[in-house]
Design a protein around this motif. Structure first.
Motif: not given
Length: 79
Positions: A34-35, A38
């Motif tokens: 997820e990081k 983003r």
């Protein structure tokens, strides 16, 4: 919208490559990446993100066809 500079393009492609590498190493488990997702979305224009997402899906499909071959979908209840 102005075209991205060479540095912006390199940052976008680098973020994409890191994200894809994470997906590859975690069996496409997006939650674990997820990081990086983003970062990828923040460094690339939205249209590029959509294009790269579709491209990844296509490349996975192409690889599957090359390794497993084509298997036509058989519908239940054929007449």
């Amino acid at each position: 919208m102005a075209a991205p500079t060479m540095e912006e393009r390199k940052a976008c492609w680098g973020a994409r490559d890191e994200f894809w590498q994470c997906l590859d190493s975690h069996g496409d488990d997006a939650a674990k990446c997820e990081k990086l997702r983003r970062a990828f979305e923040s460094r690339c224009p939205q249209q590029w993100v959509k294009h790269f997402d579709k491209r990844r899906d296509f490349l996975k499909y192409k690889k599957k066809l090359e390794t497993e071959g084509f298997h036509p979908y058989e519908t239940a209840g054929k007449s």
